[in-house]
Design an enzyme around this catalytic site. Structure first.
Site, PDB file in Angstrom:
ATOM      1  N   ILE A  25       2.627  13.007   1.687  1.00  0.00           N
ATOM      2  CA  ILE A  25       2.311  12.041   0.506  1.00  0.00           C
ATOM      3  C   ILE A  25       0.788  11.769   0.554  1.00  0.00           C
ATOM      4  CG2 ILE A  25       2.634   9.893  -0.762  1.00  0.00           C
ATOM      5  CD1 ILE A  25       5.119  11.944  -0.604  1.00  0.00           C
TER       6      ILE A  25
ATOM      7  N   ASN B   3       3.695  -9.682  11.509  1.00  0.00           N
ATOM      8  CA  ASN B   3       3.690  -8.552  12.326  1.00  0.00           C
ATOM      9  C   ASN B   3       5.481  -8.146  12.654  1.00  0.00           C
ATOM     10  OD1 ASN B   3       3.552  -6.681  14.470  1.00  0.00           O
ATOM     11  ND2 ASN B   3       3.011  -8.306  15.903  1.00  0.00           N
TER      12      ASN B   3
ATOM     13  N   TYR C  32       1.899  13.298  15.115  1.00  0.00           N
ATOM     14  CA  TYR C  32       3.185  12.443  14.536  1.00  0.00           C
ATOM     15  C   TYR C  32       4.312  12.345  15.585  1.00  0.00           C
ATOM     16  CZ  TYR C  32       5.058  10.770  10.284  1.00  0.00           C
ATOM     17  OH  TYR C  32       5.731   9.771   9.494  1.00  0.00           O
TER      18      TYR C  32
ATOM     19  N   LYS D 293      10.939   7.466  13.330  1.00  0.00           N
ATOM     20  CA  LYS D 293      11.466   7.667  12.007  1.00  0.00           C
ATOM     21  C   LYS D 293      12.949   8.111  12.058  1.00  0.00           C
ATOM     22  CE  LYS D 293       8.348   6.438   9.062  1.00  0.00           C
ATOM     23  NZ  LYS D 293       8.753   5.390   8.090  1.00  0.00           N
TER      24      LYS D 293
ATOM     25  N   ALA E 136       0.946  -5.975   6.861  1.00  0.00           N
ATOM     26  CA  ALA E 136       0.646  -6.606   8.439  1.00  0.00           C
ATOM     27  C   ALA E 136      -0.623  -6.504   8.212  1.00  0.00           C
ATOM     28  CB  ALA E 136       1.164  -5.448   9.310  1.00  0.00           C
TER      29      ALA E 136
ATOM     30  N   ARG F 219       1.001  -1.203  -0.182  1.00  0.00           N
ATOM     31  CA  ARG F 219       0.161  -0.070   0.231  1.00  0.00           C
ATOM     32  C   ARG F 219       1.131   1.270  -0.043  1.00  0.00           C
ATOM     33  NH1 ARG F 219      -4.286   0.284   4.494  1.00  0.00           N
ATOM     34  NH2 ARG F 219      -2.482  -0.167   6.082  1.00  0.00           N
ATOM     35  N   GLY F 220       0.319   2.415  -0.435  1.00  0.00           N
ATOM     36  CA  GLY F 220       0.969   3.509  -0.250  1.00  0.00           C
ATOM     37  C   GLY F 220       2.397   3.582  -1.016  1.00  0.00           C
TER      38      GLY F 220
END
Lengths: 239, 101
Positions: A177, A56, A141, A148, A33, A10-11
């Site tokens: 994004i 996972n 976030y 990150k 996942a 995805r993405g």
């Protein structure tokens, strides 16, 4: 080319998988996942042999299972797996913090450890997908941003340790994004229109904007790049 | 209440998993305790719980199965679900079946 994409259905991960297929990948291992439907749609769409691995990555045993499924030497490894608590930093509970850190950052180190032999044998090019949130404050976030930042540190250390083995490691820090993650932020009330207006290039990013840079980083054109984080954000971080 | 037999061993294991995810005492998790409304579980907690249930019982749980189940759970719903609203009788049968293998 044998390629592994953790978080590849995805993405940004999916866009990367599609790019790798067009670059001539002969087999893709795509980890995910959740969302079986998206995974099978992705596997059908990339038009090269795909092995889907549902795992996972927040769990050590899940990472070990993922590693055991990869049966060939690996030429490209992209870590795009991300999962986390989208909420103000001080609202994040201990279990949510742990899951976020384990999926976004620790799994990269564990996958590098587990796949090291295959990465070295394939003289792999490795790319980790980070985000602007590692170095800049984004609403809701905090936990993912911290994870990150850890991911980017792992990129630098892994690049240093693996370069003598012929493995190149780099990262991409993506801006906002249009992706499933952005939909979560919107649902949390984050006004992405502000980011769109602030971005010098006048739009939000697309998953393929990031995938194109990944294509560059795994190509010979980036032969002399090692341990770098490339910002791909339409200029948003300049402000 | 329900006519379905509640498996105490499965209940205990599920309670322990919920307790470890939410980091609360097992005693707080009753058969009719609502996971979201009473224990404050969020979607990321339910996702983690799904991963742990899948690992513990070696079963596959469908996408959003726990989320949907927990969201709709009320005290009147015990005829259909138990253990904080996340375990359906159908799921209990799947867990028990796997255990019997």
């Amino acid at each position: 080319m044998i390629a592994v994409v953790a978080g590849g259905t995805r993405g940004i991960g999916r866009a990367v998988a599609e790019r790798l297929a067009r670059m001539g990948a002969t087999k893709l291992y795509l980890g995910y996942a959740q969302n079986d439907e998206a995974a099978h749609a992705c596997a059908k769409g990339v038009r090269v042999p795909v092995e889907l691995i549902r795992a996972n990555l927040g769990d050590e045993a899940g990472v070990a299972d993922f590693v055991s499924r990869v049966q060939e030497d690996v030429n490209v490894f992209v870590h795009a797996a991300a999962l986390g608590a989208f909420k103000p930093l001080l609202d994040v509970k201990a279990n949510q913090w742990d899951l976020t850190m384990n999926v976004c950052a620790r799994s990269f180190q564990l996958l590098l450890r587990g796949l090291k032999g295959r990465l070295c044998a394939g003289r792999a090019r490795v790319v980790a997908i980070s985000s602007l949130g590692a170095a800049h404050v984004l609403p809701s976030y905090g936990a993912i941003g911290a994870a990150k930042a850890a991911l980017e540190a792992i990129v630098r250390y892994a690049a240093s340790e693996l370069a003598p083995e012929g493995v190149r490691v780099n990262g991409v820090a993506a801006g906002l994004i249009e992706s499933p993650a952005l939909e979560i932020l919107k649902a949390k009330g984050v006004d992405v229109e502000v980011a769109r207006k602030l971005t010098p290039m006048g739009r939000l990013g697309r998953a393929d904007d990031v995938a194109r840079v990944v294509e560059f980083l795994v190509s010979d054109l980036a032969e002399w790049m090692c341990g770098q984080i490339v910002v791909v954000d339409g200029g948003l971080s300049l402000l | 209440m329900t006519d379905y037999p509640l498996d105490p061993a499965i209940l205990e294991r599920v309670q322990k998993l919920i307790a470890s995810v939410l980091r609360i005492p097992v005693a707080k998790i009753g058969v009719t305790t609502a996971l979201i409304a009473e224990l404050g579980a969020e979607s990321i907690d339910l996702l983690e719980l799904r991963f742990m249930l899948e690992k513990e019982f070696e079963v596959k749980i469908a996408d959003r199965e726990l989320q949907e189940s927990a969201k709709k759970f009320t005290q009147d719903d015990i005829a259909n679900k138990f253990c904080a609203g996340i375990i359906t009788w159908d799921m209990q049968e799947r867990l028990k079946h796997r255990e019997a293998l």
